[in-house]
Design a protein around this motif. Structure first.
Motif, mmCIF file in Angstrom:
data_model
loop_
_atom_site.group_PDB
_atom_site.id
_atom_site.type_symbol
_atom_site.label_atom_id
_atom_site.label_comp_id
_atom_site.label_asym_id
_atom_site.label_seq_id
_atom_site.Cartn_x
_atom_site.Cartn_y
_atom_site.Cartn_z
ATOM 1 N N THR A 147 -32.053 -41.927 -15.959
ATOM 2 C CA THR A 147 -30.638 -41.885 -16.307
ATOM 3 C C THR A 147 -29.810 -42.630 -15.267
ATOM 4 O O THR A 147 -30.295 -42.949 -14.174
ATOM 5 C CB THR A 147 -30.149 -40.435 -16.381
ATOM 6 O OG1 THR A 147 -30.279 -39.843 -15.069
ATOM 7 C CG2 THR A 147 -30.981 -39.622 -17.374
ATOM 8 N N ARG A 169 -31.144 -41.299 -33.352
ATOM 9 C CA ARG A 169 -31.806 -40.246 -32.578
ATOM 10 C C ARG A 169 -33.207 -39.965 -33.101
ATOM 11 O O ARG A 169 -34.101 -39.608 -32.313
ATOM 12 C CB ARG A 169 -30.941 -38.994 -32.586
ATOM 13 C CG ARG A 169 -29.678 -39.164 -31.736
ATOM 14 C CD ARG A 169 -28.782 -37.962 -31.766
ATOM 15 N NE ARG A 169 -27.622 -38.153 -30.900
ATOM 16 C CZ ARG A 169 -26.375 -37.816 -31.233
ATOM 17 N NH1 ARG A 169 -26.125 -37.286 -32.429
ATOM 18 N NH2 ARG A 169 -25.377 -38.028 -30.385
ATOM 19 N N TYR A 199 -32.093 -31.397 -16.595
ATOM 20 C CA TYR A 199 -32.245 -30.987 -17.989
ATOM 21 C C TYR A 199 -33.055 -29.695 -18.045
ATOM 22 O O TYR A 199 -34.056 -29.539 -17.338
ATOM 23 C CB TYR A 199 -32.939 -32.086 -18.802
ATOM 24 C CG TYR A 199 -32.169 -33.371 -18.837
ATOM 25 C CD1 TYR A 199 -31.061 -33.518 -19.667
ATOM 26 C CD2 TYR A 199 -32.531 -34.440 -18.020
ATOM 27 C CE1 TYR A 199 -30.338 -34.703 -19.687
ATOM 28 C CE2 TYR A 199 -31.811 -35.627 -18.043
ATOM 29 C CZ TYR A 199 -30.721 -35.753 -18.871
ATOM 30 O OH TYR A 199 -29.997 -36.911 -18.884
ATOM 31 N N GLU A 209 -33.694 -28.303 -23.449
ATOM 32 C CA GLU A 209 -33.255 -29.663 -23.763
ATOM 33 C C GLU A 209 -34.431 -30.635 -23.876
ATOM 34 O O GLU A 209 -34.370 -31.602 -24.638
ATOM 35 C CB GLU A 209 -32.289 -30.166 -22.690
ATOM 36 C CG GLU A 209 -30.920 -29.524 -22.741
ATOM 37 C CD GLU A 209 -30.003 -30.093 -21.689
ATOM 38 O OE1 GLU A 209 -29.050 -30.800 -22.053
ATOM 39 O OE2 GLU A 209 -30.248 -29.848 -20.490
ATOM 40 N N SER A 212 -33.003 -32.688 -26.736
ATOM 41 C CA SER A 212 -31.627 -32.455 -27.194
ATOM 42 C C SER A 212 -30.912 -33.781 -27.385
ATOM 43 O O SER A 212 -31.353 -34.832 -26.897
ATOM 44 C CB SER A 212 -30.871 -31.618 -26.168
ATOM 45 O OG SER A 212 -30.678 -32.369 -24.973
ATOM 46 N N ASP A 213 -29.793 -33.739 -28.090
ATOM 47 C CA ASP A 213 -28.995 -34.955 -28.247
ATOM 48 C C ASP A 213 -28.594 -35.516 -26.890
ATOM 49 O O ASP A 213 -28.579 -36.741 -26.696
ATOM 50 C CB ASP A 213 -27.741 -34.669 -29.079
ATOM 51 C CG ASP A 213 -28.050 -34.462 -30.561
ATOM 52 O OD1 ASP A 213 -29.207 -34.666 -30.970
ATOM 53 O OD2 ASP A 213 -27.113 -34.090 -31.299
ATOM 54 N N ARG A 214 -28.304 -34.645 -25.929
ATOM 55 C CA ARG A 214 -27.846 -35.114 -24.618
ATOM 56 C C ARG A 214 -28.925 -35.925 -23.913
ATOM 57 O O ARG A 214 -28.673 -37.045 -23.436
ATOM 58 C CB ARG A 214 -27.423 -33.935 -23.739
ATOM 59 C CG ARG A 214 -26.883 -34.373 -22.360
ATOM 60 C CD ARG A 214 -26.293 -33.193 -21.614
ATOM 61 N NE ARG A 214 -27.277 -32.412 -20.913
ATOM 62 C CZ ARG A 214 -27.540 -32.506 -19.597
ATOM 63 N NH1 ARG A 214 -26.877 -33.393 -18.863
ATOM 64 N NH2 ARG A 214 -28.433 -31.732 -19.024
ATOM 65 N N ILE A 215 -30.151 -35.387 -23.854
ATOM 66 C CA ILE A 215 -31.192 -36.115 -23.136
ATOM 67 C C ILE A 215 -31.585 -37.374 -23.892
ATOM 68 O O ILE A 215 -31.828 -38.431 -23.290
ATOM 69 C CB ILE A 215 -32.420 -35.214 -22.855
ATOM 70 C CG1 ILE A 215 -33.341 -35.901 -21.838
ATOM 71 C CG2 ILE A 215 -33.179 -34.853 -24.126
ATOM 72 C CD1 ILE A 215 -34.468 -35.005 -21.333
ATOM 73 N N ASP A 225 -29.640 -39.229 -25.816
ATOM 74 C CA ASP A 225 -28.580 -40.228 -25.651
ATOM 75 C C ASP A 225 -28.533 -40.785 -24.234
ATOM 76 O O ASP A 225 -28.118 -41.936 -24.029
ATOM 77 C CB ASP A 225 -27.219 -39.620 -26.008
ATOM 78 C CG ASP A 225 -27.099 -39.285 -27.488
ATOM 79 O OD1 ASP A 225 -28.001 -39.652 -28.263
ATOM 80 O OD2 ASP A 225 -26.101 -38.637 -27.867
ATOM 81 N N ASP A 226 -28.959 -39.984 -23.264
ATOM 82 C CA ASP A 226 -28.988 -40.474 -21.880
ATOM 83 C C ASP A 226 -30.156 -41.431 -21.638
ATOM 84 O O ASP A 226 -30.048 -42.357 -20.832
ATOM 85 C CB ASP A 226 -29.095 -39.301 -20.902
ATOM 86 C CG ASP A 226 -27.809 -38.506 -20.775
ATOM 87 O OD1 ASP A 226 -26.757 -38.990 -21.255
ATOM 88 O OD2 ASP A 226 -27.853 -37.386 -20.213
#
Length: 294
Positions: free
Chosen positions: A165, A198, A223, A227, A233-236, A238-239
């Motif tokens: 990231t 995704r 994370y 996640e 998860s969407d966060r990981i 997208d990162d």
């Protein structure tokens, strides 16, 4: 940006697994077009059976200016003596155009720790280099944690990171200090629909989100297990995969540079089997490279 002890890789380069299975003629045609379009660095791994140094030699022989970077050559796939000998020949035959990226990989050796294995490998390479005249083999190390990053800072030109990231890039720069090279790989996906993007990203990330070494890396990045599990998860997601339209992707890639990366090697994913990523590489070049090149 992009300098390795006088070797200018440019701020952005291309990273791909595609050359692990493409016929040589297509590889030659593709890398020659990338060179003509102004890309200064081409990165490739060693996972699909093609030997890293002969692969690099072929790509260097097809081109005149572009820098070819092993990202990475696995240390257990060949002895330190073989790695040094091959790297030195490439340094001699193609001055200032080859970078030997080294990483923990190859035939597994239970009980051997990555850091100790890499130190031993570098010790042997350094002993060989000390007894030989120039040219010097330029090398970078695959590194994530603080201790391996310190080794990359002290025993190589710098570090190469993979699937990290922007926050990790910032942390890595702090460990490496201002002078060591930091090259960051990052995958991108030209897809604007969030659900589709995704889904493709999760398929790409599955091997990394399900192996203990990578899971530990993502935990260190903050994370949670929740996640990381279940496809991420969407966060990981997208990162770890920058998706969207070209402007969005470019803006996010530049985040690594702002965080301290000298060079970002861009990996295009989501290309159908049998198809070339060249259309996407062209679009990236138009967006990332100045008219005269990187």
């Amino acid at each position: 940006m992009g300098d390795i002890n006088g070797l200018d890789l440019g701020t952005f380069g291309i990273y791909t697994f595609d050359f692990e299975h493409q016929p040589p003629a297509l590889m030659r045609e593709s890398i020659q077009e990338l060179e003509e379009r102004g890309w200064r660095a081409f990165w490739f791994p060693e996972v699909g059976g093609r030997e890293a140094l002969t692969h690099a030699a072929y790509l260097l022989s097809c081109t005149e200016r572009i820098h070819v970077v092993n990202g990475i050559a696995q240390i257990w796939a060949r002895s330190a003596r073989a790695a040094y000998g091959g790297g030195r020949l490439l340094a001699d035959a193609y001055p200032d155009r080859h970078v030997l990226g080294l990483g923990f990989g190859g035939e597994r050796r239970p009980g051997v720790q990555p850091l100790a294995a890499m130190r031993e490998y570098l010790d042997e390479m350094d002993a060989l280099e000390a007894a030989s005249p120039a040219p010097r083999v330029r090398r970078v190390l695959a590194a994530y944690g603080p201790k391996m990053l310190e080794l990359a800072r002290d025993r190589a030109a710098g570090a190469h990171t993979y699937h990290v990231t922007v926050a990790h890039t910032r942390q890595a720069r702090e460990v490496l200090g201002p002078d060591a090279f930091l090259g960051v790989e990052h995958p991108v996906l030209f897809e604007t629909d969030p659900e589709k993007a995704r889904a493709i990203a999760r398929e790409h990330l599955h091997p990394y989100l399900t192996t203990p070494y990578n899971v530990a890396k993502f935990r260190r990045l903050g994370y949670s297990d929740e996640e990381i599990a279940g496809g991420g998860s969407d966060r990981i997601v997208d990162d770890l995969v920058f998706w969207g339209d070209p402007d969005t992707i470019v803006e996010r890639l530049r985040g690594h540079v702002e965080a301290g990366a000298d060079h970002v090697a861009v990996q295009v994913i989501g290309v159908e089997p049998g198809r070339s990523a060249m259309p996407h590489w062209r679009a990236l070049g138009d967006a990332l490279l100045p008219p005269s090149g990187a």
